[in-house]
Design an enzyme around this catalytic site. Sequence first.
Site, PDB file in Angstrom:
ATOM      1  N   THR A 279     -38.153  23.979  -7.632  1.00 48.56           N
ATOM      2  CA  THR A 279     -38.727  25.279  -7.265  1.00 48.56           C
ATOM      3  C   THR A 279     -38.068  25.832  -6.013  1.00 48.56           C
ATOM      4  O   THR A 279     -38.332  26.973  -5.634  1.00 48.56           O
ATOM      5  CB  THR A 279     -40.242  25.134  -7.014  1.00 48.56           C
TER       6      THR A 279
ATOM      7  N   ASP B 186     -38.406  15.962 -11.947  1.00 46.43           N
ATOM      8  CA  ASP B 186     -39.041  17.178 -11.447  1.00 46.43           C
ATOM      9  C   ASP B 186     -38.964  17.205  -9.923  1.00 46.43           C
ATOM     10  O   ASP B 186     -38.960  16.148  -9.277  1.00 46.43           O
ATOM     11  CB  ASP B 186     -40.502  17.212 -11.903  1.00 46.43           C
TER      12      ASP B 186
ATOM     13  N   LYS C 241     -40.151  24.923 -16.891  1.00 49.04           N
ATOM     14  CA  LYS C 241     -39.036  23.989 -16.671  1.00 49.04           C
ATOM     15  C   LYS C 241     -39.317  22.643 -17.337  1.00 49.04           C
ATOM     16  O   LYS C 241     -38.429  22.059 -17.971  1.00 49.04           O
ATOM     17  CB  LYS C 241     -38.807  23.804 -15.162  1.00 49.04           C
ATOM     18  N   THR C 242     -40.535  22.147 -17.232  1.00 50.30           N
ATOM     19  CA  THR C 242     -40.879  20.875 -17.883  1.00 50.30           C
ATOM     20  C   THR C 242     -40.820  21.015 -19.395  1.00 50.30           C
ATOM     21  O   THR C 242     -40.351  20.106 -20.101  1.00 50.30           O
ATOM     22  CB  THR C 242     -42.276  20.416 -17.439  1.00 50.30           C
TER      23      THR C 242
ATOM     24  N   ARG D  61     -48.173  29.433 -17.129  1.00 48.84           N
ATOM     25  CA  ARG D  61     -49.207  28.446 -16.792  1.00 48.84           C
ATOM     26  C   ARG D  61     -50.512  29.136 -16.399  1.00 48.84           C
ATOM     27  O   ARG D  61     -51.599  28.718 -16.808  1.00 48.84           O
ATOM     28  CB  ARG D  61     -48.728  27.540 -15.663  1.00 48.84           C
TER      29      ARG D  61
END
Length: 355
Positions: free
Chosen positions: A162, A113, A68-69, A221
Amino acid sequence: MSETDGLVSAYVSDADRDAEATVRPKRLAEFIAQDRVRDQLDLLLQGAMRRGSPPDHILLSGPPGLGKTSLANIVAAELGAGIRVTSGPAIERSGDLAAILTSLAEGDVLFIDEIHRIARPAEELLYSAMEDFRVDVVVGKGPGATAIPLDVEPFTLVGATTRSGLLTGPMRDRFGFVAHLDFYAPADLETLLHRSARILGVPITAEGAAEVAGRSRGTPRIANRLLRRVRDYAEVRADGVVNLETARAALTVYDVDALGLDRLDRAVLTALVDSFRGGPVGLSTLAVAVGEQPDTVEEVCEPFLVRAGLLARTPRGRVATEAAWRHLGRTPPNGTFGADSPPVPDLFSLDTDQA
C-alpha cells in the site's frame, strides 16, 4: 475505533476475511474493473504458460481494499499452481523466509502482503531467491559462521504494497511486472455489488446498488462490507430487499453519510470548522480534538478526505476546504481554502505541531 467507525475503513478486519473469501473472484475473467491491469496480467500469464515456465515476479501496489490479495490468488489459479501466503511483518528473520522458500514446489506462487515491511536481512535473502532461485543460509556465528547454499524451486513472487514509495530500489527492480490498482468508478462498484448480492443470496435493486456504491469510497472491500450491513437491516426491519429506501435507512443507522463519511471523518471536519475556524491546524492538535491517535487520523481519515476535496494539507497544517464547510451545512467565510480565490499558503510559516 469502534466497529461502526471501521465500516468505511479500507483496511481488512478479522470479520472481513471469511466474508471476503465467499465473494472473492476466482478467475481473471471474474475480476471487475482494473481493465488495464487485468489485460496486462492476462498477457503475462498466458505467455508464461505457453513457454512452460513461471512468469516474472509481480508487484501489485495501491490503496488497501482494491483487490491485491484477490489478484494474487487468481494468479495461482490461472497457473494451476499452489500458493503460499504470508506478510512482510510476519517475516522477522532471514531464516523464516528461507524455510518458506525451500518448502515451495516448482511453479508455486509466494504471496507476500505488505512487502515493504519485510525485515532487511530477509529482504537481502529474497534478492538471490528471486534472481537465481538460490538462498544462502548462514549457520553459526562469528568467525566460524558458514554459508550453506540451498537451491529453491522456480517460483513466482507476488508482492503487494500500500506504500510503494517505501520499497527499496533493489527490491523494486527485481519485479518484472509492476501494476498499480486505482479506485473503482461507481458503475464498476455497482456491477461488483450485483455480483456479490447474487453470491450471498441478497435481492438488490439497481437503485439500492447505486446508493451503496456511492458511499463506498471507490473501494470494493467497503462496498461488500456495507452490503452485508444493509442486508442485515433489510432482513430485520424491511422486506429483505435492498432497495433505495432500505439502503439509505440502513446507512443512516450506521452513520455513513451520502459521501461515504463516517463518524470519525465528520468529527475531523467538524473540529476543523467549529473549533479551528477551518484551520490551518497541526495533525497532533487535530487528533487530540477528536480523541484519536495522530496515526489513525493521518492513515484512516485523511486519504479519503483529501481525495474528496474536503481537506487540504498545507505547509502550515490541515485546512478545511469550501466543500467541507458546505457538506457540514455551514456557510464558508471569505477566503476559505478551495474557493474561487484561495489564499496562497505561506511556505515559510511552518507549524511545528504538524506531523
